[in-house]
Design an enzyme around this catalytic site. Sequence first.
Site, PDB file in Angstrom:
ATOM      1  CG  ASP A  36      -1.756   1.245   1.343  1.00 15.18           C
ATOM      2  OD1 ASP A  36      -2.914   1.216   0.886  1.00 15.18           O
ATOM      3  OD2 ASP A  36      -1.271   2.269   1.891  1.00 15.18           O
ATOM      4  CE1 TYR A  41       0.340   7.937   2.630  1.00 17.11           C
ATOM      5  CE2 TYR A  41       0.951   5.702   2.020  1.00 17.11           C
ATOM      6  CZ  TYR A  41       0.084   6.576   2.649  1.00 17.11           C
ATOM      7  OH  TYR A  41      -1.025   6.085   3.300  1.00 17.11           O
ATOM      8  CE  LYS A  70      -3.935   4.737   0.898  1.00 22.29           C
ATOM      9  NZ  LYS A  70      -2.506   4.431   0.825  1.00 22.29           N
ATOM     10  CG  HIS A 110      -5.014   9.835   0.436  1.00 28.40           C
ATOM     11  ND1 HIS A 110      -3.673   9.743   0.182  1.00 28.40           N
ATOM     12  CD2 HIS A 110      -5.153   9.450   1.725  1.00 28.40           C
ATOM     13  CE1 HIS A 110      -3.034   9.331   1.276  1.00 28.40           C
ATOM     14  NE2 HIS A 110      -3.914   9.150   2.220  1.00 28.40           N
TER      15      HIS A 110
END
Length: 298
Positions: A36, A41, A70, A110
């Site tokens: 994931d 990120y 996401k 997200h």
Amino acid sequence: MTIKLPNIGYGTYSIANNQLEHCIPVALKAGYRHIDTAQVYQNEEGVGKALYKALRDQGLTREEIFITTKVYTGNQNRGQSPMTYLETLSSIESSLEKLHLDYIDLYLIHAPFCKNERVDQWRAMIELKNLGKAKSVGVSNYNQLHIEEIKHAGLPLPDANQIELHPWSQKTDLVSYLQRNDIPIIAFSSLAPLSNWRSQKGEKSSKSKQMKIDGENPNSPFKFMANKYGVSEAQILLKWALQHKYAIIPKSSKHHRIKQNINLDSFVINSKDMETLSSLHRSDGGLAWPEGDPTLLD
């Protein structure tokens, strides 16, 4: 559609690209088959490089690995313009390139920040699925009202909803709603009650001072049960989620913990202890969003 989502995935939030080069091979060797990540990120490139090398070195095929990423579709409160339908549609291209993939197994919105644009953004996600660029599409941090918007628009419901879930934040009404609507649940921040969760410099959370004290309490229920079952506190929290039939995505950059977090078959939390854990609920708001929990939005 029921997606073939592994019960235990490897979460990569806040793990740097260069760390993933070493962590992802360890995770795959330990048995993880779900990874994931997310655009915000800023480590999709690291995931892609590590995955490409690990598949080759370990003799695994792309089809054996389930990849979630996401798209962050904007937040006007942070001065970000909400993504349009076309921008949401094209958003997957950068992820595909960085991850070195032809398709994403699960592509998520997200957070539901864009109230006026949410439905159009979801239409774009459905089109990405129709195009085969995402095998399945879903949401993250959505509550009942957000999903009802999708229903009222006459659109297919999400293939999954990724939400913060742990004994301190159990969201029983939302969980019941998702189960009634056959929307699989992926729990994130499963380890939030632990004293070392987001305790490093630069890591943000909405933990209160009392929560931090409780996490360090040597007589906490989590420590008691860890000693009782001969496992770690993290394993207790992760097993709690699995026994509720939530998929989980624990994150660690420490190799021994990566291995430990997937080793959950050796024990079962008995019903009395599960009841004790259920009694620890504090708030439906999460700890993972220090600037306001998106699940509280209308």
